[in-house]
Design a protein around this motif. Structure first.
Motif, PDB file in Angstrom:
ATOM      1  N   GLY A 142       1.694   9.044   2.694  1.00  0.00           N
ATOM      2  CA  GLY A 142       0.751   7.930   2.701  1.00  0.00           C
ATOM      3  C   GLY A 142      -0.700   8.335   2.858  1.00  0.00           C
ATOM      4  N   ILE A 143      -0.979   9.372   3.645  1.00  0.00           N
ATOM      5  CA  ILE A 143      -2.371   9.754   3.901  1.00  0.00           C
ATOM      6  C   ILE A 143      -3.084  10.223   2.627  1.00  0.00           C
ATOM      7  CG2 ILE A 143      -3.834  11.426   5.095  1.00  0.00           C
ATOM      8  CD1 ILE A 143      -2.027  11.146   7.514  1.00  0.00           C
ATOM      9  N   PRO A 144      -2.533  11.182   1.868  1.00  0.00           N
ATOM     10  CA  PRO A 144      -3.229  11.562   0.620  1.00  0.00           C
ATOM     11  C   PRO A 144      -3.268  10.427  -0.388  1.00  0.00           C
ATOM     12  CG  PRO A 144      -1.088  12.635   0.765  1.00  0.00           C
ATOM     13  CD  PRO A 144      -1.349  12.034   2.101  1.00  0.00           C
ATOM     14  N   ALA A 145      -2.229   9.584  -0.396  1.00  0.00           N
ATOM     15  CA  ALA A 145      -2.221   8.449  -1.332  1.00  0.00           C
ATOM     16  C   ALA A 145      -3.323   7.455  -1.000  1.00  0.00           C
ATOM     17  CB  ALA A 145      -0.860   7.761  -1.300  1.00  0.00           C
ATOM     18  N   ALA A 146      -3.680   7.325   0.283  1.00  0.00           N
ATOM     19  CA  ALA A 146      -4.768   6.426   0.676  1.00  0.00           C
ATOM     20  C   ALA A 146      -6.097   6.873   0.073  1.00  0.00           C
ATOM     21  CB  ALA A 146      -4.876   6.369   2.202  1.00  0.00           C
ATOM     22  N   PHE A 147      -6.313   8.189   0.013  1.00  0.00           N
ATOM     23  CA  PHE A 147      -7.526   8.711  -0.614  1.00  0.00           C
ATOM     24  C   PHE A 147      -7.502   8.443  -2.123  1.00  0.00           C
ATOM     25  CE2 PHE A 147      -7.639  10.857   3.405  1.00  0.00           C
ATOM     26  CZ  PHE A 147      -8.984  11.080   3.662  1.00  0.00           C
ATOM     27  N   GLY A 148      -6.313   8.555  -2.725  1.00  0.00           N
ATOM     28  CA  GLY A 148      -6.193   8.244  -4.148  1.00  0.00           C
ATOM     29  C   GLY A 148      -6.469   6.785  -4.439  1.00  0.00           C
ATOM     30  N   GLY A 149      -5.970   5.895  -3.592  1.00  0.00           N
ATOM     31  CA  GLY A 149      -6.237   4.471  -3.766  1.00  0.00           C
ATOM     32  C   GLY A 149      -7.710   4.143  -3.628  1.00  0.00           C
ATOM     33  N   THR A 150      -8.382   4.803  -2.691  1.00  0.00           N
ATOM     34  CA  THR A 150      -9.824   4.604  -2.517  1.00  0.00           C
ATOM     35  C   THR A 150     -10.588   5.036  -3.768  1.00  0.00           C
ATOM     36  OG1 THR A 150      -9.638   4.956  -0.131  1.00  0.00           O
ATOM     37  CG2 THR A 150     -11.832   5.203  -1.114  1.00  0.00           C
ATOM     38  N   ALA A 151     -10.224   6.189  -4.327  1.00  0.00           N
ATOM     39  CA  ALA A 151     -10.882   6.678  -5.541  1.00  0.00           C
ATOM     40  C   ALA A 151     -10.659   5.724  -6.707  1.00  0.00           C
ATOM     41  CB  ALA A 151     -10.361   8.078  -5.885  1.00  0.00           C
ATOM     42  N   ALA A 152      -9.446   5.173  -6.832  1.00  0.00           N
ATOM     43  CA  ALA A 152      -9.153   4.228  -7.912  1.00  0.00           C
ATOM     44  C   ALA A 152      -9.959   2.942  -7.741  1.00  0.00           C
ATOM     45  CB  ALA A 152      -7.657   3.904  -7.935  1.00  0.00           C
TER      46      ALA A 152
END
Length: 249
Positions: free
Chosen positions: A79-89
């Motif tokens: 979840g933690i790296p995916a949160a950064f991906g969601g922010t970038a999107a």
């Protein structure tokens, strides 16, 4: 505005304490349309708020050993790296598109909460439970970064259906995941937008009080009644969000 923020904090805290999920999904539209914050500030502020309510709601459940910590570990790892991906999107999408996507997410959450949940689960972990936990974590983390929500409305049914976790433990586990994910999402948003700290501070005390008190009596409330009431609420908010986007286009 302060009174509105205090009432919002109380409502979000009570929802989190009762259901272990769902409070954050109405926070962002409430901050945009009720408080008047820009969407980027609303998402960051929602993440600050989302790191508060779970603490108070989680404490009684930790005491009662209603948190599956191994599952929390693997969900958070993804979840933690995916949160950064969601922010970038989220940075690539205009506000109207994000709000419409958020409305679609609310509809999906409302429909999911109207569906009955299994009342009992087996004590054994299912096959490939680690892989399943990682998939759940990636999905919830991405949504946290993209929309500023903890994702409990997805995490809880996913834990019950995919990992065969009892509903009471799923709620406690979801709160632990939401707390860590929202902190990761807040860090991811730190360079892109800034929370409205006045709103967040005014929200904190009533939210924690509401979450702590309702978490202690949640077992006395009919789960079906709570689930259906909240589902109807977020469906109504989803419709209002779509109407606002159309009117402002």
């Amino acid at each position: 505005m302060i009174i509105a923020v205090i009432l919002l904090g109380l409502v979000i805290g009570m929802l989190t304490g009762f259901a272990g999920a769902g409070g954050a999904i109405i926070t962002v539209p409430a901050l945009v349309y009720l408080i008047g914050l820009p969407l980027d500030a609303a998402i960051s502020t929602s993440l600050v708020m989302g790191s508060v309510s779970p603490i108070a709601a989680l404490a009684p459940r930790i005491k009662k050993r209603l948190v599956n910590w191994p599952v929390v570990l693997f969900v958070v790892i993804a979840g933690i790296p995916a949160a950064f991906g969601g922010t970038a999107a989220g940075k690539l999408l205009p506000q109207s598109v994000l709000l419409l996507a958020f409305a679609a997410l609310m509809v999906a959450a409302g429909v999911q909460m109207l569906r009955p949940r299994p009342s009992q689960s087996s004590a054994e972990r299912p096959n490939f439970w680690v892989l399943r936990a990682l998939v759940i974590g990636a999905l919830v983390g991405f949504l946290t970064g993209l929309f500023g929500v903890g994702g409990g409305f997805i995490t809880i049914p996913a834990l019950v259906l995919a990992l065969d976790i009892p509903i009471g433990v799923a709620v406690g586990t979801s709160l632990a995941v939401a707390l860590i994910n929202t902190l990761a999402g807040l860090i991811a948003h730190a360079g892109a937008s800034h929370p409205n700290w006045a709103v967040a501070i005014a929200f904190t005390a009533p939210s924690m009080i509401g979450a702590f008190l309702t978490a202690r009596v949640a077992h006395k409330i009919s789960p079906k009644l709570l689930q259906r009431s909240f589902a109807i609420l977020i469906l109504v908010i989803a419709v209002m969000t779509v109407i606002q986007v159309i009117l402002n286009w």
